[in-house]
Design a protein around this motif. Structure first.
Motif, mmCIF file in Angstrom:
data_model
loop_
_atom_site.group_PDB
_atom_site.id
_atom_site.type_symbol
_atom_site.label_atom_id
_atom_site.label_comp_id
_atom_site.label_asym_id
_atom_site.label_seq_id
_atom_site.Cartn_x
_atom_site.Cartn_y
_atom_site.Cartn_z
ATOM 1 N N TYR B 10 -23.164 -60.899 -26.924
ATOM 2 C CA TYR B 10 -21.972 -60.377 -26.257
ATOM 3 C C TYR B 10 -22.031 -58.858 -26.262
ATOM 4 O O TYR B 10 -22.438 -58.250 -27.247
ATOM 5 C CB TYR B 10 -20.685 -60.831 -26.966
ATOM 6 N N LEU B 11 -21.583 -58.275 -25.165
ATOM 7 C CA LEU B 11 -21.579 -56.818 -25.045
ATOM 8 C C LEU B 11 -20.346 -56.411 -24.269
ATOM 9 O O LEU B 11 -20.206 -56.788 -23.107
ATOM 10 C CB LEU B 11 -22.856 -56.365 -24.334
ATOM 11 N N VAL B 12 -19.467 -55.697 -24.909
ATOM 12 C CA VAL B 12 -18.260 -55.184 -24.255
ATOM 13 C C VAL B 12 -18.341 -53.674 -24.282
ATOM 14 O O VAL B 12 -18.529 -53.082 -25.341
ATOM 15 C CB VAL B 12 -16.977 -55.654 -24.973
ATOM 16 N N THR B 13 -18.193 -53.053 -23.104
ATOM 17 C CA THR B 13 -18.387 -51.616 -23.032
ATOM 18 C C THR B 13 -17.525 -51.024 -21.929
ATOM 19 O O THR B 13 -17.029 -51.735 -21.056
ATOM 20 C CB THR B 13 -19.870 -51.290 -22.787
ATOM 21 N N GLN B 14 -17.370 -49.734 -21.972
ATOM 22 C CA GLN B 14 -16.539 -49.079 -20.970
ATOM 23 C C GLN B 14 -17.361 -48.677 -19.759
ATOM 24 O O GLN B 14 -18.584 -48.451 -19.842
ATOM 25 C CB GLN B 14 -15.890 -47.831 -21.580
ATOM 26 N N MET B 15 -16.675 -48.557 -18.645
ATOM 27 C CA MET B 15 -17.299 -48.072 -17.402
ATOM 28 C C MET B 15 -17.961 -46.739 -17.651
ATOM 29 O O MET B 15 -17.432 -45.891 -18.379
ATOM 30 C CB MET B 15 -16.220 -47.879 -16.330
ATOM 31 N N GLY B 16 -19.114 -46.564 -17.041
ATOM 32 C CA GLY B 16 -19.810 -45.289 -17.135
ATOM 33 C C GLY B 16 -20.810 -45.211 -18.276
ATOM 34 O O GLY B 16 -21.670 -44.321 -18.289
ATOM 35 N N ASN B 17 -20.698 -46.132 -19.236
ATOM 36 C CA ASN B 17 -21.646 -46.119 -20.352
ATOM 37 C C ASN B 17 -23.014 -46.638 -19.920
ATOM 38 O O ASN B 17 -23.167 -47.280 -18.891
ATOM 39 C CB ASN B 17 -21.123 -46.983 -21.502
ATOM 40 N N ASP B 18 -24.016 -46.349 -20.777
ATOM 41 C CA ASP B 18 -25.363 -46.883 -20.607
ATOM 42 C C ASP B 18 -25.620 -47.886 -21.731
ATOM 43 O O ASP B 18 -25.323 -47.595 -22.894
ATOM 44 C CB ASP B 18 -26.409 -45.768 -20.709
ATOM 45 N N LYS B 19 -26.172 -49.040 -21.364
ATOM 46 C CA LYS B 19 -26.432 -50.059 -22.383
ATOM 47 C C LYS B 19 -27.766 -50.741 -22.121
ATOM 48 O O LYS B 19 -28.269 -50.732 -20.987
ATOM 49 C CB LYS B 19 -25.328 -51.129 -22.381
ATOM 50 N N SER B 20 -28.308 -51.359 -23.174
ATOM 51 C CA SER B 20 -29.558 -52.109 -23.052
ATOM 52 C C SER B 20 -29.403 -53.502 -23.606
ATOM 53 O O SER B 20 -28.648 -53.735 -24.557
ATOM 54 C CB SER B 20 -30.673 -51.404 -23.823
ATOM 55 N N ILE B 21 -30.121 -54.433 -22.984
ATOM 56 C CA ILE B 21 -30.214 -55.807 -23.475
ATOM 57 C C ILE B 21 -31.695 -56.057 -23.753
ATOM 58 O O ILE B 21 -32.555 -55.743 -22.930
ATOM 59 C CB ILE B 21 -29.715 -56.821 -22.434
ATOM 60 N N ALA B 72 -44.636 -59.797 -24.312
ATOM 61 C CA ALA B 72 -43.658 -60.626 -25.015
ATOM 62 C C ALA B 72 -42.241 -60.086 -24.937
ATOM 63 O O ALA B 72 -41.304 -60.727 -25.407
ATOM 64 C CB ALA B 72 -44.068 -60.765 -26.486
ATOM 65 N N HIS B 73 -42.087 -58.909 -24.361
ATOM 66 C CA HIS B 73 -40.763 -58.265 -24.309
ATOM 67 C C HIS B 73 -40.436 -57.785 -22.916
ATOM 68 O O HIS B 73 -41.292 -57.220 -22.219
ATOM 69 C CB HIS B 73 -40.715 -57.048 -25.263
ATOM 70 N N LEU B 74 -39.192 -58.005 -22.515
ATOM 71 C CA LEU B 74 -38.687 -57.425 -21.272
ATOM 72 C C LEU B 74 -37.241 -57.042 -21.518
ATOM 73 O O LEU B 74 -36.370 -57.899 -21.631
ATOM 74 C CB LEU B 74 -38.788 -58.414 -20.104
ATOM 75 N N ASN B 75 -37.022 -55.750 -21.615
ATOM 76 C CA ASN B 75 -35.681 -55.235 -21.888
ATOM 77 C C ASN B 75 -35.042 -54.773 -20.586
ATOM 78 O O ASN B 75 -35.735 -54.392 -19.635
ATOM 79 C CB ASN B 75 -35.749 -54.082 -22.888
ATOM 80 N N LEU B 76 -33.720 -54.806 -20.569
ATOM 81 C CA LEU B 76 -32.977 -54.400 -19.377
ATOM 82 C C LEU B 76 -32.033 -53.272 -19.751
ATOM 83 O O LEU B 76 -31.169 -53.442 -20.611
ATOM 84 C CB LEU B 76 -32.179 -55.591 -18.826
ATOM 85 N N HIS B 77 -32.226 -52.141 -19.106
ATOM 86 C CA HIS B 77 -31.376 -50.995 -19.366
ATOM 87 C C HIS B 77 -30.482 -50.770 -18.158
ATOM 88 O O HIS B 77 -30.959 -50.835 -17.016
ATOM 89 C CB HIS B 77 -32.228 -49.747 -19.627
ATOM 90 N N ILE B 78 -29.213 -50.562 -18.411
ATOM 91 C CA ILE B 78 -28.261 -50.373 -17.325
ATOM 92 C C ILE B 78 -27.538 -49.046 -17.537
ATOM 93 O O ILE B 78 -26.925 -48.808 -18.579
ATOM 94 C CB ILE B 78 -27.214 -51.503 -17.272
ATOM 95 N N ASN B 79 -27.644 -48.182 -16.530
ATOM 96 C CA ASN B 79 -26.971 -46.885 -16.574
ATOM 97 C C ASN B 79 -25.637 -46.940 -15.847
ATOM 98 O O ASN B 79 -25.449 -47.738 -14.924
ATOM 99 C CB ASN B 79 -27.833 -45.806 -15.896
ATOM 100 N N SER B 80 -24.736 -46.082 -16.271
ATOM 101 C CA SER B 80 -23.459 -45.880 -15.556
ATOM 102 C C SER B 80 -22.804 -47.214 -15.194
ATOM 103 O O SER B 80 -22.574 -47.522 -14.017
ATOM 104 C CB SER B 80 -23.701 -45.058 -14.285
ATOM 105 N N LEU B 81 -22.531 -48.006 -16.181
ATOM 106 C CA LEU B 81 -22.004 -49.351 -15.967
ATOM 107 C C LEU B 81 -20.746 -49.353 -15.113
ATOM 108 O O LEU B 81 -19.882 -48.471 -15.249
ATOM 109 C CB LEU B 81 -21.745 -50.018 -17.321
ATOM 110 N N GLU B 82 -20.664 -50.363 -14.249
ATOM 111 C CA GLU B 82 -19.507 -50.538 -13.367
ATOM 112 C C GLU B 82 -18.850 -51.890 -13.666
ATOM 113 O O GLU B 82 -19.478 -52.793 -14.223
ATOM 114 C CB GLU B 82 -19.959 -50.492 -11.907
ATOM 115 N N LEU B 83 -17.587 -51.996 -13.240
ATOM 116 C CA LEU B 83 -16.856 -53.240 -13.492
ATOM 117 C C LEU B 83 -17.603 -54.456 -12.932
ATOM 118 O O LEU B 83 -17.647 -55.521 -13.550
ATOM 119 C CB LEU B 83 -15.457 -53.175 -12.872
ATOM 120 N N GLY B 84 -18.200 -54.276 -11.754
ATOM 121 C CA GLY B 84 -18.900 -55.383 -11.096
ATOM 122 C C GLY B 84 -20.172 -55.819 -11.792
ATOM 123 O O GLY B 84 -20.769 -56.835 -11.424
#
Lengths: 110, 113
Positions: B10-21, B72-84
């Motif tokens: 689970y990942l809860v974050t604010q709009m505009g943040n950068d996160k990785s999975i 063996a690894h594939l990470n997903l980085h998301i910049n500037s998160l949006e509500l959608g």
């Protein structure tokens, strides 16, 4: 990308009943697969079909790869409560590109 | 000894943040994928990597950047998160040119507030 049309969208059945769902596409796939997704989990492979016309069973589940390679169906016989979940069809091309149908949400009433 | 493992669940974050999975598979598979499942449960492929090389990149905003340090690894980085971007993201893996279907992780539920 290719569109897979899966139906029905949802089903409400009584325990013990048989279930049938199907998937059609405007494109040809080389492999058809059926997955089940339980809440909070990823899809789990149920049956994979590799040849047109192939009919394969996995316990109470039976699936067929359509002759035209553009469709497939999944049957579940004698449903039980743990069959509840979302069932997805998927078509696989040669280049490791798998496309999913929109899913069939199955509810089984005891 | 989970086959395909994703973190966090689970990942809860604010709009505009950068996160990785993060995603790791211990199956020895050559190809890894990221799928997005929306609120209507539709599964849509985002990326596919084969032996650390990008082979499928669907129409995904370039705020999404996959990184594969090894097969063996594939990470997903998301910049500037949006509500959608709120959705469940699934990692999966398969043998190269596999017709045996994919093995999926249990998903990461991303909620952008």
């Amino acid at each position: 990308g290719q569109q897979l049309n899966q139906s029905p969208q949802s089903m409400f059945i009584q325990e013990g009943e048989d279930v049938s769902m199907n998937c059609t596409s405007s494109s040809i796939f080389n492999t058809w697969l059926w997955y089940k997704q339980d809440p909070g989990e990823g899809p789990v492979l149920l049956i994979a079909l590799y040849k047109a016309g192939e009919l394969t069973s996995n316990g109470r589940l039976t699936a067929q790869f359509g002759i035209t390679r553009k469709d497939s169906f999944l049957n579940i016989s004698a449903s039980i409560p743990s069959d509840v979940g979302i069932y997805f069809c998927a078509g696989l091309r040669d280049n490791n590109d798998m496309r999913f149908g929109a899913g069939t949400r199955l509810t089984v009433k005891p | 000894d989970t086959a395909v493992s994703q973190t966090p669940k689970y990942l809860v974050t604010q709009m505009g943040n950068d996160k990785s999975i993060k995603c790791e598979q211990n199956l020895g598979h050559d190809t890894m994928y990221w799928y997005k499942q929306d609120s209507k449960k539709f599964l849509k492929i985002m990326f596919s990597y084969n032996n650390k090389e990008l082979i499928i990149n669907e129409t995904v905003p370039n705020r999404f950047s996959p990184k594969s340090p090894d097969k063996a690894h594939l990470n997903l980085h998301i910049n500037s998160l949006e509500l959608g971007d709120s959705a469940v993201y699934f990692c999966a893996s398969s043998q190269d040119s596999s017709t045996y279907g994919y093995t999926f992780g249990s998903g990461t539920r991303l909620t952008v507030v």
